[in-house]
Design an enzyme around this catalytic site. Structure first.
Site, PDB file in Angstrom:
ATOM      1  N   TYR A  93       0.820  -1.207   0.000  1.00  0.00           N
ATOM      2  CA  TYR A  93       0.000   0.000   0.000  1.00  0.00           C
ATOM      3  C   TYR A  93       0.856   1.261   0.000  1.00  0.00           C
ATOM      4  CZ  TYR A  93      -4.238   2.675   1.145  1.00  0.00           C
ATOM      5  OH  TYR A  93      -5.316   3.528   1.116  1.00  0.00           O
ATOM      6  N   SER A 189       1.067  -7.924   1.155  1.00  0.00           N
ATOM      7  CA  SER A 189       0.065  -6.992   1.665  1.00  0.00           C
ATOM      8  C   SER A 189      -0.888  -6.591   0.529  1.00  0.00           C
ATOM      9  CB  SER A 189       0.740  -5.789   2.319  1.00  0.00           C
ATOM     10  OG  SER A 189      -0.190  -5.021   3.051  1.00  0.00           O
ATOM     11  N   GLN A 190      -0.975  -5.294   0.182  1.00  0.00           N
ATOM     12  CA  GLN A 190      -1.797  -4.922  -0.972  1.00  0.00           C
ATOM     13  C   GLN A 190      -1.369  -5.726  -2.195  1.00  0.00           C
ATOM     14  OE1 GLN A 190      -3.001  -0.714  -2.702  1.00  0.00           O
ATOM     15  NE2 GLN A 190      -0.960  -1.243  -3.399  1.00  0.00           N
ATOM     16  N   ASP A 275      -0.894 -10.181  13.149  1.00  0.00           N
ATOM     17  CA  ASP A 275      -0.997  -9.102  12.153  1.00  0.00           C
ATOM     18  C   ASP A 275      -2.205  -8.210  12.451  1.00  0.00           C
ATOM     19  OD1 ASP A 275      -1.123  -7.513   9.882  1.00  0.00           O
ATOM     20  OD2 ASP A 275      -0.665  -9.153   8.506  1.00  0.00           O
ATOM     21  N   HIS A 304       2.585  -7.532  10.830  1.00  0.00           N
ATOM     22  CA  HIS A 304       2.368  -7.433   9.389  1.00  0.00           C
ATOM     23  C   HIS A 304       3.646  -7.609   8.568  1.00  0.00           C
ATOM     24  CE1 HIS A 304       0.052  -6.657   5.867  1.00  0.00           C
ATOM     25  NE2 HIS A 304       0.686  -5.551   5.559  1.00  0.00           N
TER      26      HIS A 304
END
Length: 324
Positions: A93, A189-190, A275, A304
């Site tokens: 992100y 992640s993203q 996370d 995370h």
């Protein structure tokens, strides 16, 4: 505050929430990709001079959603006696493609490596080079990207991003050093959520590596995440009290856990059990619905950041076996 276990691991391994799938989901994505196909992909690979001795770098661009040019780096080992499998990497992100010396891992393992900008992002840590040209005003939104166009699936930010992701695979295939039959999609992640979307929507993917993936089971993420972009949804929903049903109706089209059954390539997931950004149940919601053969690496004590270098080592070993 962090999420230690949102559910016990024994329950996570069986977690299959009832996720509502839009009846026109396949038609929606077929139309989005057909719309993009009206524009020439026009992949361009410009040699980029660096002081790096073991790789060649190409400043790459291709045509993504709405005819917009998307930037990427293509990094190739200088010594390549044959065509190479290619790792197409999507980013976390608000990260951009950065600088070539930031992205040497997969070329060091002997792969072609396409590092794809996320349109409009790159304002944090790693710079990007791609704007987001809005096709129409997206309506009220919270700062960030999660609520851009949230009341209309055709205008939602991630429609453009997922189309870009599919087009990125096609662009990488066009380079003569790349083995078009061994395309790998990957990201954290993203980038992990985008990886799942690409695995579901792009043809003939050989392997997928979603690492602590975001964009999975949006409602659960909004309900229990204590950090990160899901909180943008919470802020928007708190202000637009009567419009939550409309918002979640849009998000169904982009939920990687909804798209996951449409993927068929072998996949290596990862999850971190502490996370607070991508709670474990959101990751398992996608993993347990994934349409292809899947494995998952569980990082019990991590947040995370997940497994970081240890996960990369797992990915490299798994990918060598999977592509053999």
């Amino acid at each position: 505050m962090t999420t230690t276990y949102d559910l016990p691991l024994s329950e996570l391994s069986e977690y299959r929430p009832a996720l509502e799938e839009p009846p026109d989901l396949d038609a929606f994505w077929a139309a989005a990709l057909s719309e993009a196909a009206a524009f020439d992909l026009d992949p361009v690979f410009r040699p980029h001079e660096t002081l790096l001795r073991t790789v060649e770098v190409f400043d790459t661009s291709f045509t993504g959603a709405h005819g917009q040019r998307i930037s990427a780096w293509l990094v190739l080992p200088r010594q390549r006696p044959e065509k190479l499998p290619c790792v197409v990497q999507y980013l976390g992100y608000n990260l951009g493609r950065g600088l070539p010396h930031d992205v040497l891992t997969w070329s060091a393992f002997g792969y072609a490596h396409l590092v794809v900008d996320t349109r409009g992002q790159g304002g944090k840590t790693l710079p990007g080079a791609t704007a987001d040209t809005m096709p129409a005003p997206p309506g009220p939104h919270v700062p960030g990207f999660m609520t851009l166009g949230i009341l209309d699936p055709a205008q939602y930010f991630y429609r453009r991003v997922y189309v870009d992701a599919v087009r990125a695979v096609a662009a990488a295939r066009a380079h003569p050093a790349v083995d078009a039959d061994r395309m790998v999609v990957a990201g954290g992640s993203q980038g992990g959520g985008i990886t799942l979307a690409a695995a579901a929507l792009a043809p003939d993917i050989a392997a997928a590596m979603p690492d602590v993936p975001f964009l999975c089971h949006f409602r659960r993420g909004a309900e229990i995440a204590t950090d990160g972009p899901y909180l943008e949804l919470v802020t928007w929903l708190a202000a637009h009290r009567q419009r939550s049903a409309e918002a979640f109706a849009t998000l169904r089209y982009f939920d990687a856990a909804v798209l996951a059954p449409r993927a068929s390539a072998p996949a290596l997931f990862s999850v971190a059990l502490r996370d607070p950004v991508c709670p474990p149940s959101t990751v398992f919601a996608a993993f347990n619905r994934y349409g292809g053969p899947g494995e998952i690496r569980v990082w019990e004590w991590n947040q995370h950041e997940g497994g970081q270098g240890a996960q990369v080592a797992e990915q490299a070993a798994w990918l060598a076996k999977t592509l053999a």
